[in-house]
Scaffold this motif. Structure first.
Motif, short mmCIF file in Angstrom:
data_model
loop_
_atom_site.label_atom_id
_atom_site.label_comp_id
_atom_site.label_asym_id
_atom_site.label_seq_id
_atom_site.Cartn_x
_atom_site.Cartn_y
_atom_site.Cartn_z
N VAL B 28 -4.76 2.48 6.26
CA VAL B 28 -5.35 0.89 6.23
C VAL B 28 -4.98 0.21 7.26
CG1 VAL B 28 -5.01 -1.08 4.79
CG2 VAL B 28 -4.72 1.38 3.49
N VAL B 29 -5.85 -0.66 7.98
CA VAL B 29 -5.62 -1.13 9.10
C VAL B 29 -5.61 -2.71 8.89
CG1 VAL B 29 -6.45 -1.92 11.51
CG2 VAL B 29 -6.98 0.37 10.42
N GLY B 30 -4.42 -3.33 8.84
CA GLY B 30 -4.12 -4.81 8.68
C GLY B 30 -3.27 -4.78 7.37
N SER B 31 -2.29 -5.76 7.59
CA SER B 31 -1.48 -5.87 6.28
C SER B 31 -1.51 -7.13 5.70
CB SER B 31 0.14 -5.38 6.40
OG SER B 31 0.24 -6.64 7.52
N GLY B 32 -2.54 -7.97 5.87
CA GLY B 32 -2.83 -9.23 5.23
C GLY B 32 -3.18 -9.02 3.88
N PRO B 33 -3.80 -9.97 2.90
CA PRO B 33 -3.98 -10.00 1.74
C PRO B 33 -4.77 -9.00 1.25
CG PRO B 33 -3.83 -12.10 2.22
CD PRO B 33 -3.81 -11.47 3.72
N GLY B 34 -5.73 -8.44 2.09
CA GLY B 34 -6.79 -7.47 1.65
C GLY B 34 -6.16 -6.15 1.79
N GLY B 35 -5.71 -5.77 3.22
CA GLY B 35 -5.04 -4.68 3.32
C GLY B 35 -3.98 -4.00 2.42
N ALA B 36 -2.87 -5.11 2.22
CA ALA B 36 -1.64 -4.94 1.40
C ALA B 36 -1.93 -4.64 0.04
CB ALA B 36 -0.79 -6.08 1.32
N VAL B 37 -2.94 -5.27 -0.56
CA VAL B 37 -3.33 -4.87 -1.93
C VAL B 37 -4.00 -3.49 -1.90
CG1 VAL B 37 -4.94 -5.45 -3.63
CG2 VAL B 37 -3.96 -7.21 -2.66
N VAL B 38 -4.54 -3.17 -0.88
CA VAL B 38 -5.22 -1.95 -1.09
C VAL B 38 -4.21 -0.69 -0.66
CG1 VAL B 38 -6.91 -0.10 0.37
CG2 VAL B 38 -7.58 -2.65 -0.14
N ALA B 39 -3.36 -0.85 0.15
CA ALA B 39 -2.11 0.08 0.41
C ALA B 39 -1.42 0.33 -0.80
CB ALA B 39 -1.34 -0.53 1.62
N ARG B 40 -1.11 -0.74 -1.46
CA ARG B 40 -0.19 -0.62 -2.75
C ARG B 40 -1.01 0.08 -3.98
NH1 ARG B 40 0.07 -2.55 -8.39
NH2 ARG B 40 2.15 -2.32 -8.97
N GLU B 41 -2.21 -0.49 -4.21
CA GLU B 41 -3.01 0.11 -5.29
C GLU B 41 -3.06 1.64 -5.00
OE1 GLU B 41 -3.51 -1.08 -7.87
OE2 GLU B 41 -2.69 -2.99 -7.26
N LEU B 42 -3.30 2.00 -3.74
CA LEU B 42 -3.56 3.46 -3.41
C LEU B 42 -2.17 4.44 -3.51
CD1 LEU B 42 -6.50 3.08 -0.66
CD2 LEU B 42 -6.68 3.94 -3.10
N ALA B 43 -1.26 3.73 -2.90
CA ALA B 43 0.08 4.35 -2.98
C ALA B 43 0.36 4.49 -4.24
CB ALA B 43 1.00 3.53 -2.23
N GLN B 44 0.31 3.51 -5.23
CA GLN B 44 0.55 3.73 -6.67
C GLN B 44 -0.44 4.68 -7.23
OE1 GLN B 44 2.93 1.43 -7.61
NE2 GLN B 44 2.91 2.11 -9.70
N ALA B 45 -1.47 4.99 -6.60
CA ALA B 45 -2.41 6.08 -7.32
C ALA B 45 -1.92 7.23 -7.02
CB ALA B 45 -3.86 5.66 -7.05
N GLY B 46 -1.10 7.29 -5.97
CA GLY B 46 -0.29 8.85 -5.63
C GLY B 46 -1.00 9.24 -4.25
N LYS B 47 -1.69 8.30 -3.87
CA LYS B 47 -2.40 8.61 -2.57
C LYS B 47 -1.33 8.56 -1.28
CE LYS B 47 -5.98 9.06 -5.04
NZ LYS B 47 -6.30 10.17 -5.52
N ARG B 48 -1.46 9.39 -0.13
CA ARG B 48 -0.45 9.11 1.08
C ARG B 48 -1.14 8.23 1.76
NH1 ARG B 48 3.62 9.49 4.29
NH2 ARG B 48 3.18 10.26 6.29
N VAL B 49 -0.32 6.97 1.99
CA VAL B 49 -1.06 5.95 2.78
C VAL B 49 -0.33 5.56 3.95
CG1 VAL B 49 -1.47 3.60 2.44
CG2 VAL B 49 -2.13 4.77 0.44
N VAL B 50 -0.88 5.39 4.95
CA VAL B 50 -0.40 4.83 6.19
C VAL B 50 -1.02 3.52 6.24
CG1 VAL B 50 -0.03 4.86 8.52
CG2 VAL B 50 0.00 6.88 7.18
N LEU B 51 0.00 2.44 6.46
CA LEU B 51 -0.68 0.99 6.67
C LEU B 51 -0.17 0.59 7.92
CD1 LEU B 51 -1.76 -1.79 5.60
CD2 LEU B 51 0.53 -2.29 4.53
N LEU B 52 -1.16 0.09 8.78
CA LEU B 52 -0.98 -0.32 10.01
C LEU B 52 -1.10 -1.45 10.42
CD1 LEU B 52 -3.03 2.45 10.22
CD2 LEU B 52 -1.91 2.56 12.49
#
Lengths: 215, 512
Positions: B28-52
């Motif tokens: 996930v590229v970008g930790s603003g409101p869009g990227g942060a939500v995606v990163a959390r939801e996918l990590a919560q779903a058990g996916k290996r997430v890298v947020l940049l």
């Protein structure tokens, strides 16, 4: 002969543009002395001594603020800012200030106080949008510099209040900017209750960092 | 470094000692409101997430209380970004949490008519208000979004309410992602009370807790592709505040989500070989909510430094193209509007403790622009033109603000419009705001919110992404920032950006 006259004219122009400025004060490094001279004159026109706020533009050390501000800008923005200062300092050589052909055709920082205000007023009220934008840009930089002086904010009762930041989850994760994680000051035992929403007292104590910086 | 209680980790600039590679299910590229939500939801779903994130995390000890210094640290181009065409300041954050660290936390659901227009004009049958409501609810619940409590409104917010009440205009406390607001009015320089639930203290720690790896000071410079699949993002480590680049990195991932912001994602696509641009729409259709403001001066002190930064709003005129809000900002930034010179200027500035500033943001659908990569670097070249057909909306908004000020008891207003007196002392005098023929160049406008540069559209020939956020041209490249809005949202976009990102996260999770 023509070459000599050309060289003479070039030397004269260079002298009018670059020479005769006072040396910059110590600690100023990003801007040249001519830019500091211009900023000092413009700050004095916008915020002279006296009046409702007991700080002038010079008291607020606006040129020093701008120097520091320019220093942290990206290269492109730095160049644009310096072009802005150059344009405003020397535009009166081409479009003279009120006061006669000779007295008005001096660089901005050499004009007297009334002429400076008249010149800036000309930029501000110009029918040309671009000229107004140039003035707005200068005014923005100078005004932010004026308010960056803690004394100005204190005089207006607008200084930041003291706030004790709660320690939250995130504070266990992030060090200060540029520091390694080993410097993180907090552990799980340091977590504090979150803000309970108690309203701040507008007359309460000022932020300690701010008080210290005000002296 | 791994922390107790967190399954994932965050890396900061000081930790990068060499070039590096990472593998992930999702980058996930970008930790603003869009990227942060995606990163959390996918990590919560058990996916290996890298947020940049290109910027650093900025804790309260590093907040600058002075406005311009804060802007220079937290915003791209030192906070002095402007558009060409119609010259207008606009901004984009560079820090963990993106704009949420330095915005005023406004979270408003757009009314149904906004989505009706989106679905009808852009072939987005599944993007109705009703379809998005569950996503709004999920985000609102997570962030504790609610109306601003009355005891932290302060006089300048309550005066707005008083004026609206007197005129019969509906108004309400601003809904915000804030828990325990103390009314410091410091939203724009970072909330020292840790009350604002910016992404860096809400969604990002939650993503780390769920196992995400967060790479800060990591500037993504290109997306690598093979056929119809994006395979990796590559870039360099950047030093906080100076932008100096260093070690190189590559993050390979099965799915890639770009959430770098409406002004950066198109540049990234253009820098990656004009990627995902079969429609020719990448970087096009740039819209803003141009904003205008008026300052009013009252007889009684307004204590403007106290109270929620933007604590009250009126949606009364939303269907006529503008939204009204209260506003506070660092004093040096607000004071830039004050006209005059010398002692007269100082006298006006001395009235700030008796003043309030209120603003309007407008839906200017005719005013469009574009984002282009510059020859060097990742900062965009922005061209945008205020269309004269949109000027009457801004003029009506200014007049309405003037009405509200005098109804609230202001003794004078400072309209800040070229060709109109600097101060107006009665509603009768203020009539000139309504009656004078104004052009765009008479107005001092700010470029609030930016949209549409990678817009979603049901037709792949007319849009960059589908309504779930997936690029039409690639099977596994997604976009989750305000660039996907097909047109402006008429209200502050953060909540809608997060709701759409929440929906996108679900689609990505289903595909990984």
């Amino acid at each position: 002969m023509a070459l000599f006259l050309l060289l003479l004219a070039g030397a004269y122009a260079a002298w009018r543009i670059f020479a005769g400025y006072a040396p910059s004060p110590a600690g100023v490094g990003a801007l040249a002395s001519r830019e500091i001279g211009f900023l000092d004159a413009a700050a004095d026109a916008l915020f002279p001594p006296g009046g409702a706020i007991p700080f002038s533009g010079r008291d607020a050390e606006i040129p020093r603020y701008v120097d520091a501000y320019v220093r942290v800008q990206p290269a492109r923005t730095r160049t644009l800012m310096r072009l802005l200062f150059f344009l405003l300092e020397h535009a009166t050589l081409v479009f003279p200030a009120p006061g006669g052909v000779f007295a008005g055709r001096r660089r901005f920082s050499s004009l007297d106080a009334e002429q400076r205000v008249a010149v800036l007023e000309g930029w501000r009220t110009s029918g040309l949008f671009v000229r107004r934008i140039v003035f707005t840009s200068l005014r923005a930089i100078l005004t932010m510099g004026y308010f960056a002086h803690p004394g100005v904010l204190r005089a207006l009762h607008l200084a930041p209040l003291a706030i004790q930041s709660p320690v939250c989850d995130a504070d266990l994760l992030y060090p200060r900017v540029g520091a390694p994680p080993s410097t993180i000051a907090y552990g799980a035992d340091d977590l504090t209750p979150p803000s309970d929403g108690t309203p701040l007292d507008p007359y309460g104590p000022l932020d300690p960092r701010f008080v210290a910086a005000s002296r | 470094m791994r922390h107790a209680g967190f399954a994932g980790e965050v890396r900061v600039f000081a930790e990068y000692a060499d070039d590096f590679r990472e593998e992930a299910d999702v980058a996930v590229v970008g930790s603003g409101p869009g990227g942060a939500v995606v990163a959390r939801e996918l990590a919560q779903a058990g996916k290996r997430v890298v947020l940049l994130e290109e910027g650093p995390p900025i804790p309260p000890a590093d907040f600058e209380l002075e406005g311009s210094r804060s802007m220079a640290r937290t915003l791209r181009e030192g906070g002095l970004r402007t558009t060409f065409g119609t010259v207008m300041p606009t901004m984009q954050a560079i820090c963990l949490g993106g704009g949420s660290l330095v915005n005023s936390a406004i979270c408003v659901r757009p009314p149904a008519f906004v989505f009706d227009a989106w679905s009808e004009r852009f072939g987005l049958a599944g993007t109705t208000r009703a379809a998005l409501d569950p996503h709004y609810e999920a985000v609102e619940k997570f962030l504790g979004i609610g109306p601003t409590p009355e005891d932290v409104l302060g006089p300048r917010n309550l005066l707005f309410k008083r004026g609206c009440d007197a005129l019969g205009y509906s108004s309400e406390p601003m809904p915000r992602n804030v828990r325990g607001c103390r009314g410091s009015g410091e939203c724009f320089t970072g909330c020292r009370s840790r009350a604002k639930q910016s992404m860096d203290i809400s969604y990002v720690p939650a993503a780390i807790r769920a196992g995400a790896l967060v790479l800060t000071s990591a500037q993504v410079q290109a997306v690598r592709v093979e056929g119809r699949r994006a395979t990796a993002v590559v870039g360099q480590v950047v030093e906080p505040f100076t932008g100096r680049t260093g070690h190189r990195f590559e993050v390979r991932a099965k799915e890639i989500v770009l959430a770098a912001g409406c002004m950066a994602t198109p540049v990234l696509l253009q820098r990656s070989g004009n990627l995902a641009n079969g429609s020719g729409q990448v970087g096009e259709n740039l819209q803003f909510h141009p904003g205008v403001a008026i300052t009013g001066v009252f007889d009684e002190p307004t204590h403007p430094q106290f109270g929620a930064t933007q604590g009250y709003q009126s949606l009364h005129f939303l269907d006529r193209g503008f939204k009204l809000e209260t506003l506070w900002a660092p004093p040096g930034v607000l004071a830039v509007r004050t006209p005059g010179f010398g002692l007269a200027l100082k006298q006006r500035l001395a009235e700030m403790p008796f003043a309030a500033t209120w603003d309007a943001i407008a839906s200017c659908h005719h005013s469009l622009g574009r984002v282009r990569a510059r020859r060097r670097g990742l900062d965009p070249s922005l061209t945008w033109q205020l269309d004269e057909r949109d000027v009457p909306i801004l003029q009506q908004a200014l007049w309405t603000l003037a009405e509200i000020f005098f109804a609230a008891g202001a003794r004078k207003i400072v309209p800040g419009v070229h060709g109109i007196p600097e101060e107006l002392e009665s509603l009768r005098e203020a009539e000139v705001i309504r009656t004078k023929p104004l052009r765009g160049s008479h107005l001092v406008i700010g470029g609030n919110h930016a949209f549409c540069t990678t817009r979603m559209h049901g037709d792949p020939k007319q849009g960059v992404v589908d309504e779930l956020g997936r690029c039409h041209d690639l099977d596994n490249l997604w976009i989750a920032d305000t660039g996907v809005f097909p047109r402006c949202s008429s209200v502050n976009p953060m909540l809608t950006c997060m709701a759409l990102a929440h929906r996108t996260a679900g689609a990505v999770a289903a595909q990984v």
